[in-house]
Write a protein that holds these residues in place. Structure first.
Motif, PDB file in Angstrom:
ATOM      1  N   PRO A 152       0.521  19.129   0.048  1.00 35.53           N
ATOM      2  CA  PRO A 152      -0.443  18.380   1.121  1.00 35.53           C
ATOM      3  C   PRO A 152      -0.085  16.582   0.247  1.00 35.53           C
ATOM      4  N   ALA A 153      -0.635  16.595  -0.800  1.00 35.06           N
ATOM      5  CA  ALA A 153      -0.811  15.367  -1.248  1.00 35.06           C
ATOM      6  C   ALA A 153       0.763  14.674  -1.265  1.00 35.06           C
ATOM      7  N   LYS A 154       2.024  15.500  -1.790  1.00 34.08           N
ATOM      8  CA  LYS A 154       3.008  14.520  -1.569  1.00 34.08           C
ATOM      9  C   LYS A 154       3.793  14.366  -0.008  1.00 34.08           C
ATOM     10  N   LEU A 155       3.290  15.584   1.020  1.00 35.03           N
ATOM     11  CA  LEU A 155       3.734  15.549   2.188  1.00 35.03           C
ATOM     12  C   LEU A 155       2.956  13.874   2.917  1.00 35.03           C
ATOM     13  N   ARG A 156       1.338  13.120   2.416  1.00 36.99           N
ATOM     14  CA  ARG A 156       0.648  12.401   2.522  1.00 36.99           C
ATOM     15  C   ARG A 156       1.137  11.420   2.089  1.00 36.99           C
ATOM     16  N   VAL A 157       1.564  11.238   0.767  1.00 36.42           N
ATOM     17  CA  VAL A 157       3.024   9.912   0.689  1.00 36.42           C
ATOM     18  C   VAL A 157       4.315   9.904   1.459  1.00 36.42           C
ATOM     19  N   LEU A 158       4.946  10.890   1.646  1.00 35.39           N
ATOM     20  CA  LEU A 158       5.460  11.082   2.991  1.00 35.39           C
ATOM     21  C   LEU A 158       5.436  10.166   4.101  1.00 35.39           C
ATOM     22  N   GLN A 159       4.126  10.693   4.460  1.00 38.26           N
ATOM     23  CA  GLN A 159       3.332  10.378   6.314  1.00 38.26           C
ATOM     24  C   GLN A 159       3.820   9.462   6.002  1.00 38.26           C
ATOM     25  N   ILE A 160       2.774   8.601   4.391  1.00 37.65           N
ATOM     26  CA  ILE A 160       2.953   7.333   4.553  1.00 37.65           C
ATOM     27  C   ILE A 160       3.690   5.856   4.723  1.00 37.65           C
ATOM     28  N   LEU A 161       5.092   6.816   4.007  1.00 38.30           N
ATOM     29  CA  LEU A 161       5.911   5.743   4.066  1.00 38.30           C
ATOM     30  C   LEU A 161       6.760   5.986   5.405  1.00 38.30           C
ATOM     31  N   PRO A 210       3.668   0.439  -4.796  1.00 36.78           N
ATOM     32  CA  PRO A 210       2.944   2.418  -5.072  1.00 36.78           C
ATOM     33  C   PRO A 210       1.417   2.022  -4.843  1.00 36.78           C
ATOM     34  N   SER A 211       0.515   0.279  -5.036  1.00 39.60           N
ATOM     35  CA  SER A 211      -0.847   0.166  -4.937  1.00 39.60           C
ATOM     36  C   SER A 211      -0.719   0.549  -3.610  1.00 39.60           C
ATOM     37  N   ARG A 212      -0.227   0.436  -2.356  1.00 37.94           N
ATOM     38  CA  ARG A 212      -0.811   0.334  -1.035  1.00 37.94           C
ATOM     39  C   ARG A 212      -0.453   1.692  -0.544  1.00 37.94           C
ATOM     40  N   LEU A 213       0.097   2.847  -1.500  1.00 33.70           N
ATOM     41  CA  LEU A 213      -0.137   3.984  -1.465  1.00 33.70           C
ATOM     42  C   LEU A 213      -1.405   4.272  -2.226  1.00 33.70           C
ATOM     43  N   ALA A 214      -1.646   4.346  -3.200  1.00 41.88           N
ATOM     44  CA  ALA A 214      -3.140   4.247  -3.715  1.00 41.88           C
ATOM     45  C   ALA A 214      -4.333   4.424  -3.117  1.00 41.88           C
ATOM     46  N   GLY A 215      -4.088   3.234  -2.049  1.00 40.13           N
ATOM     47  CA  GLY A 215      -5.165   2.387  -1.071  1.00 40.13           C
ATOM     48  C   GLY A 215      -5.255   3.002  -0.401  1.00 40.13           C
ATOM     49  N   ARG A 216      -4.152   3.703   0.173  1.00 41.07           N
ATOM     50  CA  ARG A 216      -3.739   4.228   1.478  1.00 41.07           C
ATOM     51  C   ARG A 216      -4.925   5.914   1.592  1.00 41.07           C
ATOM     52  N   MET A 217      -4.254   6.962   0.196  1.00 44.84           N
ATOM     53  CA  MET A 217      -4.712   8.069  -0.014  1.00 44.84           C
ATOM     54  C   MET A 217      -6.043   8.307  -0.867  1.00 44.84           C
ATOM     55  N   GLY A 218      -6.361   6.682  -1.247  1.00 43.47           N
ATOM     56  CA  GLY A 218      -7.812   6.962  -2.116  1.00 43.47           C
ATOM     57  C   GLY A 218      -7.385   7.977  -3.500  1.00 43.47           C
ATOM     58  N   VAL A 219      -6.325   6.953  -3.925  1.00 42.61           N
ATOM     59  CA  VAL A 219      -6.152   7.753  -5.904  1.00 42.61           C
ATOM     60  C   VAL A 219      -5.479   7.250  -6.438  1.00 42.61           C
ATOM     61  N   VAL A 269       8.328   1.638  -3.610  1.00 41.52           N
ATOM     62  CA  VAL A 269       8.846   3.405  -2.917  1.00 41.52           C
ATOM     63  C   VAL A 269       9.258   3.666  -1.928  1.00 41.52           C
ATOM     64  N   ARG A 270      10.826   4.346  -1.638  1.00 47.31           N
ATOM     65  CA  ARG A 270      11.627   3.829  -0.626  1.00 47.31           C
ATOM     66  C   ARG A 270      11.491   5.792   0.173  1.00 47.31           C
ATOM     67  N   ALA A 303       5.449   5.369   8.192  1.00 47.46           N
ATOM     68  CA  ALA A 303       5.191   4.744   8.864  1.00 47.46           C
ATOM     69  C   ALA A 303       5.272   3.557   8.504  1.00 47.46           C
ATOM     70  N   GLU A 304       5.474   3.200   7.928  1.00 49.29           N
ATOM     71  CA  GLU A 304       5.543   1.779   7.082  1.00 49.29           C
ATOM     72  C   GLU A 304       7.006   1.104   6.936  1.00 49.29           C
ATOM     73  N   THR A 305       6.528  -0.325   7.327  1.00 45.55           N
ATOM     74  CA  THR A 305       7.627  -1.050   7.945  1.00 45.55           C
ATOM     75  C   THR A 305       8.576  -0.730   6.933  1.00 45.55           C
ATOM     76  N   GLY A 306      10.009  -0.845   7.780  1.00 49.15           N
ATOM     77  CA  GLY A 306      11.280  -0.368   6.805  1.00 49.15           C
ATOM     78  C   GLY A 306      11.343   0.786   5.597  1.00 49.15           C
ATOM     79  N   ARG A 307      10.027   2.347   5.996  1.00 45.36           N
ATOM     80  CA  ARG A 307       9.599   3.078   5.308  1.00 45.36           C
ATOM     81  C   ARG A 307       9.576   3.050   3.798  1.00 45.36           C
ATOM     82  N   GLN A 308       8.990   2.030   3.624  1.00 48.07           N
ATOM     83  CA  GLN A 308       8.663   1.200   1.943  1.00 48.07           C
ATOM     84  C   GLN A 308       7.433   0.990   1.844  1.00 48.07           C
ATOM     85  N   ALA A 309       6.933   1.227   0.666  1.00 46.88           N
ATOM     86  CA  ALA A 309       5.588   0.473   0.523  1.00 46.88           C
ATOM     87  C   ALA A 309       5.540   0.119  -1.136  1.00 46.88           C
TER      88      ALA A 309
END
Length: 167
Positions: free
Chosen positions: A39-48, A58-67, A99-100, A50-56
């Motif tokens: 589920p955590a890896k799926l969440r990374v893919l889901q966040i990416l 790592p700090s944004r990923l960490a913030g969105r996931m709360g990790v 991360v793209r 939804a991001e513009t350019g399908r990239q973000a």
């Protein structure tokens, strides 16, 4: 008779908790079989996705996931090994790492079963404001009763540590 009622309620509460745990375990197995993801890896893919350019970054990923950033690094390492993401330098700022999501990652995301977490979010958001507040308070109380109030957790429905290599 008064002792029987609290015992029945206690049993009902424990059964409900066990159902939640079993649903989470079952979803993790289905996700691992269908897409080879946690589920955590799926969440990374889901966040990416939804991001513009399908990239973000790592700090944004960490913030969105709360990790932590270290947890995201471990997840991205595992996803990169599978070809689901790439690390690239930002064109605008060469110091920034992005991360793209790759086509393989988008395909894995499309093949993943409906997320248990998404079902919960949809149901939770459909509740009235007062029901949401009551449910959060009740869940926080349950966590306290299980001596879990101080456990660091992110808003990802999974068992165990989310940075741990599993799938």
């Amino acid at each position: 008779m008064t002792d029987a009622i609290p015992l029945a309620r206690t049993d009902a509460a424990l059964i409900a908790l066990r159902r939640i745990l079993r649903a989470t375990e079952q979803y993790e197995r289905e996700l691992a079989q269908a897409a080879g993801l946690t589920p955590a890896k799926l969440r990374v893919l889901q966040i990416l996705s939804a991001e513009t350019g399908r990239q973000a970054p790592p700090s944004r990923l960490a913030g969105r996931m709360g990790v932590s950033q270290a947890t995201v690094t471990a997840l991205v390492d595992q996803l990169e090994k599978r070809g689901y993401v790439l690390r690239e330098r930002s064109v605008a700022d060469r110091r920034q790492l992005l991360v793209r999501l790759t086509e393989a990652g988008a395909e894995a995301l499309a093949q993943a079963p409906d997320a248990l977490q998404q079902n919960f979010v949809q149901g939770f958001q459909a509740l009235h404001d007062w029901e949401q507040a009551m449910l959060v308070a009740s869940l926080e109380r349950v966590a306290a009763m299980l001596n879990a109030s101080g456990i660091d957790a992110s808003p990802v429905l999974t068992l165990g540590e989310i940075g741990r290599p599993r799938g």
